[in-house]
Design a protein around this motif. Structure first.
Motif, PDB file in Angstrom:
ATOM      1  N   VAL A  66       0.828  -1.212   0.000  1.00 29.67           N
ATOM      2  CA  VAL A  66       0.000   0.000   0.000  1.00 29.67           C
ATOM      3  C   VAL A  66       0.859   1.257   0.000  1.00 29.67           C
ATOM      4  CG1 VAL A  66      -1.835   1.263   1.175  1.00 29.67           C
ATOM      5  CG2 VAL A  66      -1.871  -1.239   1.144  1.00 29.67           C
ATOM      6  N   HIS A  67       1.771   1.369   0.956  1.00 26.87           N
ATOM      7  CA  HIS A  67       2.563   2.593   1.042  1.00 26.87           C
ATOM      8  C   HIS A  67       3.574   2.705  -0.094  1.00 26.87           C
ATOM      9  CE1 HIS A  67       5.768   5.298   2.468  1.00 26.87           C
ATOM     10  NE2 HIS A  67       4.733   6.003   2.865  1.00 26.87           N
ATOM     11  N   ASN A  68       4.366   1.688  -0.306  1.00 27.11           N
ATOM     12  CA  ASN A  68       5.432   1.768  -1.304  1.00 27.11           C
ATOM     13  C   ASN A  68       4.930   1.705  -2.738  1.00 27.11           C
ATOM     14  OD1 ASN A  68       7.507   2.131   0.492  1.00 27.11           O
ATOM     15  ND2 ASN A  68       8.030  -0.032   0.603  1.00 27.11           N
ATOM     16  N   LEU A  69       3.827   1.037  -2.986  1.00 22.35           N
ATOM     17  CA  LEU A  69       3.368   0.914  -4.360  1.00 22.35           C
ATOM     18  C   LEU A  69       2.143   1.784  -4.639  1.00 22.35           C
ATOM     19  CD1 LEU A  69       3.685  -0.424  -7.120  1.00 22.35           C
ATOM     20  CD2 LEU A  69       2.235  -2.292  -6.283  1.00 22.35           C
ATOM     21  N   HIS A  70       1.042   1.508  -3.979  1.00 18.46           N
ATOM     22  CA  HIS A  70      -0.205   2.207  -4.307  1.00 18.46           C
ATOM     23  C   HIS A  70      -0.157   3.699  -4.003  1.00 18.46           C
ATOM     24  CE1 HIS A  70      -2.661  -1.787  -4.094  1.00 18.46           C
ATOM     25  NE2 HIS A  70      -1.740  -1.786  -5.038  1.00 18.46           N
ATOM     26  N   MET A  71       0.340   4.053  -2.814  1.00 20.34           N
ATOM     27  CA  MET A  71       0.374   5.477  -2.464  1.00 20.34           C
ATOM     28  C   MET A  71       1.353   6.248  -3.346  1.00 20.34           C
ATOM     29  SD  MET A  71      -1.866   6.379  -0.299  1.00 20.34           S
ATOM     30  CE  MET A  71      -1.304   7.995   0.189  1.00 20.34           C
ATOM     31  N   ARG A  72       2.451   5.652  -3.691  1.00 18.29           N
ATOM     32  CA  ARG A  72       3.466   6.354  -4.484  1.00 18.29           C
ATOM     33  C   ARG A  72       3.119   6.388  -5.964  1.00 18.29           C
ATOM     34  NH1 ARG A  72       9.285   4.946  -1.775  1.00 18.29           N
ATOM     35  NH2 ARG A  72       8.661   5.538   0.327  1.00 18.29           N
ATOM     36  N   THR A  73       2.175   5.583  -6.378  1.00 17.45           N
ATOM     37  CA  THR A  73       1.836   5.553  -7.806  1.00 17.45           C
ATOM     38  C   THR A  73       0.403   6.025  -8.018  1.00 17.45           C
ATOM     39  OG1 THR A  73       1.303   3.178  -7.673  1.00 17.45           O
ATOM     40  CG2 THR A  73       3.540   3.771  -8.352  1.00 17.45           C
ATOM     41  N   ILE A  74      -0.538   5.116  -8.070  1.00 15.76           N
ATOM     42  CA  ILE A  74      -1.890   5.468  -8.520  1.00 15.76           C
ATOM     43  C   ILE A  74      -2.604   6.425  -7.568  1.00 15.76           C
ATOM     44  CG2 ILE A  74      -2.981   3.394  -7.536  1.00 15.76           C
ATOM     45  CD1 ILE A  74      -3.927   5.200 -10.830  1.00 15.76           C
ATOM     46  N   TYR A  75      -2.527   6.218  -6.257  1.00 17.86           N
ATOM     47  CA  TYR A  75      -3.280   7.081  -5.343  1.00 17.86           C
ATOM     48  C   TYR A  75      -2.749   8.513  -5.364  1.00 17.86           C
ATOM     49  CZ  TYR A  75      -5.206   2.714  -3.455  1.00 17.86           C
ATOM     50  OH  TYR A  75      -5.814   1.502  -3.311  1.00 17.86           O
ATOM     51  N   ARG A  76      -1.457   8.684  -5.414  1.00 14.32           N
ATOM     52  CA  ARG A  76      -0.877  10.028  -5.501  1.00 14.32           C
ATOM     53  C   ARG A  76      -1.276  10.691  -6.817  1.00 14.32           C
ATOM     54  NH1 ARG A  76       5.235  10.317  -4.520  1.00 14.32           N
ATOM     55  NH2 ARG A  76       4.533  10.071  -2.393  1.00 14.32           N
ATOM     56  N   LYS A  77      -1.222   9.935  -7.913  1.00 15.15           N
ATOM     57  CA  LYS A  77      -1.621  10.482  -9.213  1.00 15.15           C
ATOM     58  C   LYS A  77      -3.094  10.882  -9.214  1.00 15.15           C
ATOM     59  CE  LYS A  77       1.875   8.017 -11.831  1.00 15.15           C
ATOM     60  NZ  LYS A  77       2.154   6.926 -12.770  1.00 15.15           N
ATOM     61  N   MET A  78      -3.926  10.068  -8.586  1.00 18.90           N
ATOM     62  CA  MET A  78      -5.351  10.412  -8.506  1.00 18.90           C
ATOM     63  C   MET A  78      -5.528  11.727  -7.754  1.00 18.90           C
ATOM     64  SD  MET A  78      -6.937   6.563  -7.849  1.00 18.90           S
ATOM     65  CE  MET A  78      -7.790   7.127  -6.427  1.00 18.90           C
ATOM     66  N   TRP A  79      -4.798  11.900  -6.659  1.00 16.26           N
ATOM     67  CA  TRP A  79      -4.900  13.132  -5.867  1.00 16.26           C
ATOM     68  C   TRP A  79      -4.424  14.338  -6.677  1.00 16.26           C
ATOM     69  CZ3 TRP A  79      -7.515  15.357  -2.404  1.00 16.26           C
ATOM     70  CH2 TRP A  79      -7.048  16.474  -1.717  1.00 16.26           C
ATOM     71  N   LEU A  80      -3.305  14.174  -7.376  1.00 19.44           N
ATOM     72  CA  LEU A  80      -2.791  15.273  -8.198  1.00 19.44           C
ATOM     73  C   LEU A  80      -3.759  15.609  -9.340  1.00 19.44           C
ATOM     74  CD1 LEU A  80       0.997  14.347  -8.297  1.00 19.44           C
ATOM     75  CD2 LEU A  80      -0.097  16.195  -6.996  1.00 19.44           C
ATOM     76  N   MET A  81      -4.368  14.614  -9.937  1.00 17.48           N
ATOM     77  CA  MET A  81      -5.360  14.870 -10.990  1.00 17.48           C
ATOM     78  C   MET A  81      -6.571  15.595 -10.406  1.00 17.48           C
ATOM     79  SD  MET A  81      -4.242  13.969 -13.957  1.00 17.48           S
ATOM     80  CE  MET A  81      -5.681  13.851 -14.994  1.00 17.48           C
ATOM     81  N   THR A  82      -6.970  15.223  -9.215  1.00 13.55           N
ATOM     82  CA  THR A  82      -8.090  15.901  -8.553  1.00 13.55           C
ATOM     83  C   THR A  82      -7.763  17.382  -8.349  1.00 13.55           C
ATOM     84  OG1 THR A  82      -8.755  13.867  -7.431  1.00 13.55           O
ATOM     85  CG2 THR A  82      -9.533  15.937  -6.478  1.00 13.55           C
ATOM     86  N   LEU A  83      -6.562  17.673  -7.881  1.00 11.37           N
ATOM     87  CA  LEU A  83      -6.159  19.067  -7.690  1.00 11.37           C
ATOM     88  C   LEU A  83      -6.074  19.809  -9.018  1.00 11.37           C
ATOM     89  CD1 LEU A  83      -3.384  18.631  -4.973  1.00 11.37           C
ATOM     90  CD2 LEU A  83      -5.773  19.330  -4.647  1.00 11.37           C
ATOM     91  N   MET A  84      -5.585  19.134 -10.052  1.00  8.40           N
ATOM     92  CA  MET A  84      -5.513  19.748 -11.375  1.00  8.40           C
ATOM     93  C   MET A  84      -6.916  20.034 -11.902  1.00  8.40           C
ATOM     94  SD  MET A  84      -5.759  19.160 -14.962  1.00  8.40           S
ATOM     95  CE  MET A  84      -5.830  17.399 -15.089  1.00  8.40           C
ATOM     96  N   TYR A  85      -7.822  19.073 -11.755  1.00 10.15           N
ATOM     97  CA  TYR A  85      -9.216  19.297 -12.181  1.00 10.15           C
ATOM     98  C   TYR A  85      -9.798  20.513 -11.466  1.00 10.15           C
ATOM     99  CZ  TYR A  85      -9.620  14.685 -14.488  1.00 10.15           C
ATOM    100  OH  TYR A  85      -9.496  13.613 -15.310  1.00 10.15           O
ATOM    101  N   ARG A  86      -9.566  20.587 -10.159  1.00  9.87           N
ATOM    102  CA  ARG A  86     -10.096  21.709  -9.375  1.00  9.87           C
ATOM    103  C   ARG A  86      -9.575  23.040  -9.919  1.00  9.87           C
ATOM    104  NH1 ARG A  86     -14.191  22.159  -7.234  1.00  9.87           N
ATOM    105  NH2 ARG A  86     -14.229  24.010  -8.469  1.00  9.87           N
ATOM    106  N   ALA A  87      -8.279  23.098 -10.216  1.00  7.24           N
ATOM    107  CA  ALA A  87      -7.675  24.330 -10.731  1.00  7.24           C
ATOM    108  C   ALA A  87      -8.228  24.677 -12.107  1.00  7.24           C
ATOM    109  CB  ALA A  87      -6.151  24.192 -10.786  1.00  7.24           C
ATOM    110  N   VAL A  88      -8.361  23.687 -12.978  1.00  5.30           N
ATOM    111  CA  VAL A  88      -8.886  23.947 -14.325  1.00  5.30           C
ATOM    112  C   VAL A  88     -10.333  24.426 -14.248  1.00  5.30           C
ATOM    113  CG1 VAL A  88      -9.541  22.847 -16.510  1.00  5.30           C
ATOM    114  CG2 VAL A  88      -7.301  22.386 -15.506  1.00  5.30           C
ATOM    115  N   LEU A  89     -11.152  23.765 -13.439  1.00  9.26           N
ATOM    116  CA  LEU A  89     -12.556  24.173 -13.316  1.00  9.26           C
ATOM    117  C   LEU A  89     -12.677  25.568 -12.714  1.00  9.26           C
ATOM    118  CD1 LEU A  89     -14.150  20.778 -12.202  1.00  9.26           C
ATOM    119  CD2 LEU A  89     -14.171  21.823 -14.477  1.00  9.26           C
TER     120      LEU A  89
END
Length: 182
Positions: A66-89
């Motif tokens: 969870v920490h070394n794989l999921h959090m560092r890859t897909i979950y972090r990317k999902m969070w960054l995409m969420t922040l990017m979506y918020r900024a674009v909107l």
């Protein structure tokens, strides 16, 4: 107390011994953002409109996968995409707020909205069930779908208004030409 630690991490206040914000406020915010699928296994995920927190008790599975794989890859990317979506909107909202009667701006924003929707707006980043659930929590915490729908409706309303103005001008010009021709 671990509860205080969790609440402080959730509000991005990692230092200190007690609640930084009002304890009742911190607890309400924590409860509303809690993703509790893996709570029994000692994994705590929490999502707010300003933070994404993961806390886990140290074990090999949690640390390794969870920490070394999921959090560092897909979950972090999902969070960054969420922040990017918020900024674009937010950018769309600002542009439409000030220039909703300008045909060039509306055409430009329609073009930007189409490109955003086609190239960047993903309904899912993963098929992994917990990833889907976390993404839904992230989207809800930022009210992304509601905001997107408001922007689409605003662009369509502005386009309709501008088309109606154009049709009125065209009809008026036709009336003048008809009068001159007679």
């Amino acid at each position: 107390e671990m509860s205080v630690v969790h609440h402080r991490q959730n509000t991005v206040d990692g230092y200190g011994q007690d609640f930084f914000y009002d304890p009742d406020f911190s607890k309400r915010e924590y409860e509303s953002g809690l993703y509790d699928r893996f709570l029994k296994q000692g994994q705590i995920f929490n999502v707010t409109d300003h933070s994404f927190m993961f806390f886990a008790y140290n074990d090999r599975f949690t640390h390794g996968l969870v920490h070394n794989l999921h959090m560092r890859t897909i979950y972090r990317k999902m969070w960054l995409m969420t922040l990017m979506y918020r900024a674009v909107l937010d950018g769309f909202q600002i542009a439409l707020q000030y220039d909703e009667d300008n045909p060039q701006i509306i055409r430009k924003e329609r073009s930007r909205l189409n490109k955003f929707t086609t190239n960047l707006w993903y309904s899912r980043f993963t098929s992994q069930i917990q990833g889907v659930e976390l993404q839904e929590k992230m989207n809800l915490s930022h009210r992304l779908k509601d905001e997107y729908d408001v922007i689409v409706a605003e662009v369509e309303r502005s386009e309709g208004f501008l088309n109606e103005k154009h049709q009125q001008k065209t009809a008026h010009l036709q009336n003048i030409l008809s009068y001159v021709a007679v």
